[in-house]
Design a protein around this motif. Sequence first.
Motif, mmCIF file in Angstrom:
data_model
loop_
_atom_site.group_PDB
_atom_site.id
_atom_site.type_symbol
_atom_site.label_atom_id
_atom_site.label_comp_id
_atom_site.label_asym_id
_atom_site.label_seq_id
_atom_site.Cartn_x
_atom_site.Cartn_y
_atom_site.Cartn_z
ATOM 1 N N ARG A 10 -5.190 6.823 1.303
ATOM 2 C CA ARG A 10 -4.649 5.489 1.025
ATOM 3 C C ARG A 10 -5.239 4.865 -0.238
ATOM 4 N N MET A 11 -6.166 5.531 -0.893
ATOM 5 C CA MET A 11 -6.836 4.948 -2.057
ATOM 6 C C MET A 11 -5.868 4.589 -3.188
ATOM 7 N N PRO A 12 -4.909 5.429 -3.580
ATOM 8 C CA PRO A 12 -3.984 5.026 -4.651
ATOM 9 C C PRO A 12 -3.200 3.758 -4.304
ATOM 10 N N THR A 13 -2.816 3.590 -3.047
ATOM 11 C CA THR A 13 -2.106 2.388 -2.624
ATOM 12 C C THR A 13 -3.001 1.172 -2.760
ATOM 13 N N LEU A 14 -4.232 1.298 -2.357
ATOM 14 C CA LEU A 14 -5.190 0.195 -2.465
ATOM 15 C C LEU A 14 -5.396 -0.193 -3.928
ATOM 16 N N ILE A 15 -5.571 0.776 -4.787
ATOM 17 C CA ILE A 15 -5.767 0.501 -6.213
ATOM 18 C C ILE A 15 -4.536 -0.185 -6.796
ATOM 19 N N PHE A 16 -3.343 0.281 -6.436
ATOM 20 C CA PHE A 16 -2.109 -0.326 -6.929
ATOM 21 C C PHE A 16 -2.047 -1.803 -6.562
ATOM 22 N N TRP A 17 -2.286 -2.120 -5.295
ATOM 23 C CA TRP A 17 -2.178 -3.513 -4.863
ATOM 24 C C TRP A 17 -3.283 -4.382 -5.445
ATOM 25 N N LEU A 18 -4.454 -3.833 -5.652
ATOM 26 C CA LEU A 18 -5.513 -4.589 -6.317
ATOM 27 C C LEU A 18 -5.124 -4.914 -7.759
#
Length: 66
Positions: A10-18
């Motif tokens: 889920r890290m890429p999703t977290l980075i995108f939303w940040l």
Amino acid sequence: METTHAYPARMPTLIFWLLVIAAVVFFQLTTRAERRAMIETYWVIIVLLGALGFLWQFLRQGTFSS
């Protein structure tokens, strides 16, 4: 099945939303004139880094072609 990723799935999703949140906050905290000045400064830096790269390659290899 074993994964070889060094980060959670889920890290890429977290980075995108940040990044989305940071962009919204940035636009709320700056004026149009400030954003324009920052973007102009960004492009000047990019152009200067590109010119520096060409110069570095010429000094190291004696040519601009690879």
